[in-house]
Design an enzyme around this catalytic site. Structure first.
Site, PDB file in Angstrom:
ATOM      1  N   ARG A  51      79.723 -50.664  -3.198  1.00 26.35           N
ATOM      2  CA  ARG A  51      80.154 -49.469  -2.465  1.00 26.35           C
ATOM      3  C   ARG A  51      79.703 -48.190  -3.169  1.00 26.35           C
ATOM      4  NH1 ARG A  51      83.800 -49.135   1.685  1.00 26.35           N
ATOM      5  NH2 ARG A  51      84.842 -47.143   1.971  1.00 26.35           N
ATOM      6  N   PHE A  68      94.451 -41.524   0.270  1.00 25.17           N
ATOM      7  CA  PHE A  68      94.303 -42.632  -0.676  1.00 25.17           C
ATOM      8  C   PHE A  68      95.464 -43.625  -0.554  1.00 25.17           C
ATOM      9  CE2 PHE A  68      93.841 -44.825  -4.743  1.00 25.17           C
ATOM     10  CZ  PHE A  68      92.460 -44.929  -4.842  1.00 25.17           C
ATOM     11  N   PHE A  93      91.417 -52.031   5.171  1.00 22.76           N
ATOM     12  CA  PHE A  93      91.501 -50.595   4.888  1.00 22.76           C
ATOM     13  C   PHE A  93      90.111 -50.025   4.595  1.00 22.76           C
ATOM     14  CE2 PHE A  93      94.904 -47.484   3.662  1.00 22.76           C
ATOM     15  CZ  PHE A  93      94.083 -46.402   3.398  1.00 22.76           C
ATOM     16  N   PHE A  94      89.314 -50.743   3.829  1.00 19.27           N
ATOM     17  CA  PHE A  94      87.955 -50.277   3.532  1.00 19.27           C
ATOM     18  C   PHE A  94      87.106 -50.227   4.806  1.00 19.27           C
ATOM     19  CE2 PHE A  94      88.879 -51.550  -0.940  1.00 19.27           C
ATOM     20  CZ  PHE A  94      88.448 -50.396  -1.585  1.00 19.27           C
TER      21      PHE A  94
END
Length: 345
Positions: free
Chosen positions: A322, A190, A87-88
Site C-alpha cells: 500500500r 482513522f 475498511f481498507f
C-alpha cells in the site's frame, strides 16, 4: 506467538525506540488468518480475482491485525481481520469516488452503510458488495459482546461514515483543512474509537464506562491511535502529494503554517515521537488502575495490545504494498484498486 524478520526501514522513517522497546509478535493464527481473509475478499467480491491473487497477501492487512489483537480467540481475530480488510477496500472506494467525481455514487454508499450498520442482517444481500461485506463483518463482530457494546460500536462508526463524507467534500472542493481541524477530523477518519472498542473484543470483556473514561486509560488509547494516524501521514505524504490529496497533516502544515516540505516532515516526526514518549509515561498509571479493579485482567490485555499497535503499525508501513509508491506505474493510482464503482464505469 510468532516472531517475524524485520525489513529495512528508510532512515527518514526509522524510529529506533519502536524497534528497541516495542517488540513485535504475530498471533499464532496468522497464517490461517491470511488465507481465510483472502478467501473472504473473493467470496464477498470486495476485490477482483486478479487483484486478490496478485496483491492481497502483499498488502499485509492481516499482518496488521495479527500484530495488534494478540490474545484474541481465533474466531474474534478472523472477524476483526475481515472487517479491517473491508475498511481498507472502503477507503479505496472512497478515494476512487473522489478522483472520478462520483458524488452520487458516494452519497448512495454513505446512506446504505448507515442503514447496514443499524440493521446488518437486512443488508447481507445488498447488490453493492461493499455494503453486503460490511453487513457481514458487522454481524460477526456483534456476536461476541453484549448489546451495549454493539450499540457503542455502531454509534462510533456512524461518526466515521460522516467524517469520510466531510473528507469527500473537502477533497472535491480542493479544501485543505487547518491543522487543528485536520487533527480532529483525522481521529474520526482513522476510526480511533473503533479500533479501541475492538480491544475489548480481543480481551473477551466489555469494559465499564468508569474504566474506558478513566483519564489514564483513555489517554493511553488515544496516544496509540494518534501515533498510528500520524505515522501513516508521515509514510503516506509522498503518495498523497502525488495524488493531489488535501488530507494529511504534512499538507496542512505546509499550507496553513508556511512550513517547507522538509520542515513538515520534521514536525510530523516530532509529533510521532511525542506520542511514543507520552504513552510510555502513562502506561504505568494504567497498570496501577488494573491492580485496583476487578476488570484488571481485561485492562491489562487492552493495554498490552495498545502497545502492540505501535509495533504493528510501524512494520506494516514498511511491508505493505500500500505504501510502495515508487514501485507503482502511476504514483497517483494504486495498482491494487479497481476504478469502477458498483454499477458504474
Amino acid at each position: 506467538m510468532t516472531t517475524v524478520a524485520a525489513p529495512a526501514v528508510p532512515p527518514s522513517l526509522s524510529l529506533p525506540v519502536i524497534e528497541a522497546a516495542f517488540p513485535r509478535q504475530l498471533h499464532p493464527y496468522w497464517p490461517r488468518l491470511q488465507e481465510n481473509t483472502r478467501s473472504w475478499l473473493l467470496e464477498k467480491r470486495l476485490m477482483p480475482v486478479d487483484k486478490v491473487e496478485e496483491y492481497a497477501d502483499g498488502l499485509c492487512y492481516t499482518d496488521l491485525m495479527a500484530g495488534y489483537y494478540l490474545g484474541a480467540s481465533d474466531e474474534v481475530l478472523q472477524a476483526i481481520a475481515d472487517y479491517s480488510a473491508w475498511f481498507f477496500v472502503w477507503d479505496d472506494r472512497h478515494d476512487r469516488d473522489v478522483v472520478h467525481g462520483r458524488t452520487a455514487a458516494w452519497r448512495r454508499l454513505r446512506f446504505r452503510l448507515h442503514a447496514a450498520l443499524d440493521a446488518p442482517a437486512d443488508h447481507l444481500r445488498d447488490p453493492d458488495p461493499l455494503v453486503a461485506g460490511f453487513a457481514d463483518s458487522v454481524s460477526r463482530l456483534f456476536a461476541f459482546l453484549p448489546d451495549t457494546w454493539n450499540a457503542r460500536f455502531a454509534r462510533h462508526f456512524h461518526t466515521v461514515i460522516e467524517a469520510y463524507d466531510k473528507e469527500f467534500r473537502n477533497r472535491v472542493e480542493g479544501r485543505i483543512p487547518g491543522v487543528d481541524e485536520y487533527l480532529a477530523l483525522r481521529r474520526l477518519t482513522f476510526a480511533h474509537w473503533i479500533w479501541t472498542d475492538l480491544l475489548e473484543l480481543g480481551a473477551g470483556h466489555e469494559l465499564p464506562d468508569s474504566v474506558r473514561k478513566n483519564p489514564a486509560f483513555r489517554r493511553a488509547a488515544l496516544l496509540s491511535q494518534d501515533f498510528a494516524a500520524l505515522y501513516n501521514d508521515l509514510c503516506s505524504l509522498p503518495k498523497e502529494i502525488a495524488g493531489d490529496e488535501v488530507h494529511n497533516l504534512g499538507i496542512s502544515l505546509i499550507t496553513h503554517e508556511g512550513l517547507t516540505l522538509e520542515e513538515a516532515v520534521h514536525e510530523l516526526r516530532r509529533r510521532v515521537e511525542k506520542c511514543i514518549t507520552e504513552f510510555l509515561a502513562v502506561e504505568p498509571d494504567v497498570l496501577r488502575l488494573a491492580d485496583r479493579i476487578s476488570d484488571g485482567p481485561a485492562v491489562r490485555a487492552c493495554l498490552a495490545n495498545m502497545r502492540n499497535w505501535f509495533s504493528s503499525v510501524y512494520w506494516f508501513h514498511h511491508e505493505s504494498g500500500r505504501y510502495m509508491v515508487d514501485s507503482w506505474d502511476d504514483r497517483s493510482t494504486p495498482p491494487y484498486v479497481s476504478n469502477e464503482a458498483a454499477g458504474e464505469k
